[in-house]
Design an enzyme around this catalytic site. Structure first.
Site, mmCIF file in Angstrom:
data_model
loop_
_atom_site.group_PDB
_atom_site.id
_atom_site.type_symbol
_atom_site.label_atom_id
_atom_site.label_comp_id
_atom_site.label_asym_id
_atom_site.label_seq_id
_atom_site.Cartn_x
_atom_site.Cartn_y
_atom_site.Cartn_z
ATOM 1 N N GLU A 53 -11.580 -35.889 77.861
ATOM 2 C CA GLU A 53 -11.747 -36.613 79.109
ATOM 3 C C GLU A 53 -11.249 -38.043 79.012
ATOM 4 O O GLU A 53 -11.151 -38.625 77.924
ATOM 5 C CB GLU A 53 -13.212 -36.575 79.538
ATOM 6 C CG GLU A 53 -14.173 -37.115 78.501
ATOM 7 C CD GLU A 53 -15.618 -36.783 78.860
ATOM 8 O OE1 GLU A 53 -15.920 -35.594 79.050
ATOM 9 O OE2 GLU A 53 -16.420 -37.706 78.937
ATOM 10 N N CYS A 70 -9.930 -45.428 79.796
ATOM 11 C CA CYS A 70 -10.598 -45.108 78.543
ATOM 12 C C CYS A 70 -10.059 -43.753 78.099
ATOM 13 O O CYS A 70 -10.144 -42.769 78.822
ATOM 14 C CB CYS A 70 -12.095 -45.058 78.835
ATOM 15 S SG CYS A 70 -13.086 -44.536 77.453
ATOM 16 N N CYS A 86 -15.964 -35.099 67.700
ATOM 17 C CA CYS A 86 -16.004 -36.244 66.776
ATOM 18 C C CYS A 86 -16.928 -35.882 65.616
ATOM 19 O O CYS A 86 -17.933 -35.194 65.810
ATOM 20 C CB CYS A 86 -16.549 -37.469 67.508
ATOM 21 S SG CYS A 86 -16.611 -38.962 66.496
ATOM 22 N N CYS A 142 -22.978 -39.841 65.466
ATOM 23 C CA CYS A 142 -23.932 -40.844 65.952
ATOM 24 C C CYS A 142 -25.034 -40.133 66.756
ATOM 25 O O CYS A 142 -24.745 -39.274 67.591
ATOM 26 C CB CYS A 142 -23.233 -41.883 66.821
ATOM 27 S SG CYS A 142 -21.978 -42.811 65.905
ATOM 28 N N CYS A 154 -24.948 -39.995 70.712
ATOM 29 C CA CYS A 154 -23.654 -39.785 71.365
ATOM 30 C C CYS A 154 -23.369 -38.313 71.611
ATOM 31 O O CYS A 154 -23.502 -37.473 70.717
ATOM 32 C CB CYS A 154 -22.543 -40.393 70.513
ATOM 33 S SG CYS A 154 -20.903 -40.149 71.197
ATOM 34 N N CYS A 179 -19.047 -41.189 78.438
ATOM 35 C CA CYS A 179 -19.211 -40.829 77.042
ATOM 36 C C CYS A 179 -19.342 -39.341 76.756
ATOM 37 O O CYS A 179 -20.366 -38.860 76.280
ATOM 38 C CB CYS A 179 -20.440 -41.530 76.480
ATOM 39 S SG CYS A 179 -20.518 -43.237 76.931
HETATM 40 N N1 SAH Z 1 -15.809 -43.678 67.966
HETATM 41 C C1 SAH Z 1 -15.519 -44.945 68.528
HETATM 42 C C2 SAH Z 1 -15.043 -44.910 69.954
HETATM 43 C C3 SAH Z 1 -15.639 -43.926 70.915
HETATM 44 S S1 SAH Z 1 -17.280 -44.203 71.500
HETATM 45 C C4 SAH Z 1 -16.694 -45.879 68.350
HETATM 46 O O1 SAH Z 1 -17.699 -45.471 67.780
HETATM 47 O O2 SAH Z 1 -16.596 -47.037 68.717
HETATM 48 C C5 SAH Z 1 -17.169 -45.638 72.501
HETATM 49 C C6 SAH Z 1 -18.464 -46.390 72.605
HETATM 50 O O3 SAH Z 1 -19.411 -45.709 73.429
HETATM 51 C C7 SAH Z 1 -19.137 -46.608 71.267
HETATM 52 O O4 SAH Z 1 -19.626 -47.918 71.176
HETATM 53 C C8 SAH Z 1 -20.274 -45.603 71.335
HETATM 54 O O5 SAH Z 1 -21.289 -45.943 70.448
HETATM 55 C C9 SAH Z 1 -20.675 -45.709 72.785
HETATM 56 N N2 SAH Z 1 -21.482 -44.604 73.309
HETATM 57 C C10 SAH Z 1 -21.538 -43.340 72.876
HETATM 58 N N3 SAH Z 1 -22.399 -42.624 73.613
HETATM 59 C C11 SAH Z 1 -22.883 -43.463 74.535
HETATM 60 C C12 SAH Z 1 -23.811 -43.310 75.615
HETATM 61 N N4 SAH Z 1 -24.381 -42.149 75.904
HETATM 62 N N5 SAH Z 1 -24.051 -44.401 76.390
HETATM 63 C C13 SAH Z 1 -23.441 -45.584 76.145
HETATM 64 N N6 SAH Z 1 -22.561 -45.778 75.150
HETATM 65 C C14 SAH Z 1 -22.297 -44.734 74.348
#
Ligand code: SAH
Length: 338
Positions: A89, A102, A109, A113, A116, A330
């Site tokens: 996406e 974005c 991935c 995390c 996420c 996200c």
């Molecule tokens: N892997 C990379 C880039 C993709 S995630 C990274 O970790 O930076 C982009 C951002 O969105 C990251 O800061 C991630 O921690 C955040 N993110 C992931 N899930 C989220 C959510 N449900 N709400 C808000 N931010 C989120």
């Protein structure tokens, strides 16, 4: 067969030389692809017919395809199908200063995390550079908008797909191509220290954003398993070096999870570990998802955290919320499909 949208300008020049053609033909091809946005090699009218036939034998021009599009006033969300049927996406956001998109860099991935959605689904594969370029081209075509800036914050960990991501940056940055300025491109990473070093040595002038999300190793280990590999001490040392070498300010992303990392203690510790560094902190309201139990911090808690950082003289902003109404946040759209 190679995809033409994955060719850097230099690769195209080398290709033309290798088939005994003048390398300026790379300029013409880039103009057709990225300025005139022509997708059919037969229509490259300033290129000889026999050479067009040769190009068609050597390069594919096939693109990813749109699977779903959701439009809200400030946000547009795209679900794209790749040639092998996988989905990623992308999100378009309208700001006062222009349009940003974005982009996803991987299918799923592996960073895992805890909060996420993309990580919950695990990495299926890396995206090729052309699949990232095509996300931008298709969004421009479908939205009829010129894209000003690109953030690599969609599905995936960009630095876990280093070579293709660097190629992608080269392609969209090239003056004869989409000409998106390096300073309008942001690479966001969970903190892969050796890759941050590799990135700084390339001197690309792109923006770097670090997903920090916790100022204590114990908490960060829980939220982001990558911290067990590269601790806060290592990551911060690497960032200090990055800032010294590149003279660029780094963005610290901090997603606000209710009662988890949004306490006064966390704010004070965050200020402490960032003191004196040329960074600014971007507080991100958490987008809640059905599958994960974390809750978003209340506006009051975010404001209190913000105020504390300000009082400690840390540069800080609160990210504007985009697209939660259309699950534009996200990895949520892909997650609904798989
Ligand atoms: N892997 C990379 C880039 C993709 S995630 C990274 O970790 O930076 C982009 C951002 O969105 C990251 O800061 C991630 O921690 C955040 N993110 C992931 N899930 C989220 C959510 N449900 N709400 C808000 N931010 C989120």
């Amino acid at each position: 067969m190679k995809n033409i949208y994955g060719q850097t300008f230099l690769e195209l020049e080398n290709y033309f030389e290798s088939i005994m053609e003048k390398k300026y033909k790379a300029v013409q091809v880039y103009e057709w692809l990225y300025q005139k946005k022509v997708t059919n090699i037969d229509d490259f009218s300033n290129i000889r017919k026999d050479l067009r036939e040769r190009l068609k034998l050597d390069f594919s021009t096939s693109m990813i395809s749109l699977k779903k599009r959701q439009v809200a006033p400030l946000t547009e969300k795209y679900l794209f199908a790749l040639e092998d049927g996988e989905c990623v996406e992308s999100v378009l956001m309208r700001h006062d200063y222009g349009i940003s998109v974005c982009i996803s860099t991987q299918v799923g991935c592996n960073m895992g995390c805890a909060f996420c959605e993309s990580g919950r689904l695990k990495k299926v594969r890396n995206l090729k550079s052309h699949e990232m370029v095509e996300q931008i081209l298709l969004i421009e075509k479908l939205s009829l908008k010129r894209i000003n800036s690109v953030v690599l914050m969609g599905i995936g960990e960009p630095l876990d797909n280093f070579d293709e991501v660097v190629k992608f940056i080269n392609i969209i940055n090239h003056a004869k191509g989409l000409a998106i300025g390096a300073r309008h491109i942001t690479v966001s990473t969970c903190g892969l220290v050796p890759k941050i070093k590799a990135l700084s040595s390339l001197n690309l002038q792109v923006n770097l954003a670090i997903s920090l999300h916790a100022p204590f190793d114990s908490l960060r280990n829980r939220l982001m398993p990558v911290n067990k590999m590269y601790s806060l001490t290592e990551l911060l040392a690497c960032l200090r070096e990055y800032i010294e070498v590149t003279h660029r300010r780094v963005t610290i992303e901090y997603v606000m999870l209710n009662m988890v990392n949004d306490t006064q203690e966390c704010a004070l510790e965050l200020a402490k570990i960032l003191r004196g560094m040329n960074v600014y902190v971007n507080l991100i309201p958490y987008n809640e998802t059905n599958h994960i139990e974390f809750k978003k911090s209340s506006k009051n808690r975010i404001m209190a955290f913000y105020d504390l950082l300000k009082k400690e003289h840390i540069n800080v902003t609160i990210r504007k919320e985009f697209g939660s109404s259309i699950s534009a946040a996200c990895g949520q759209l892909r997650s609904k499909e798989v």
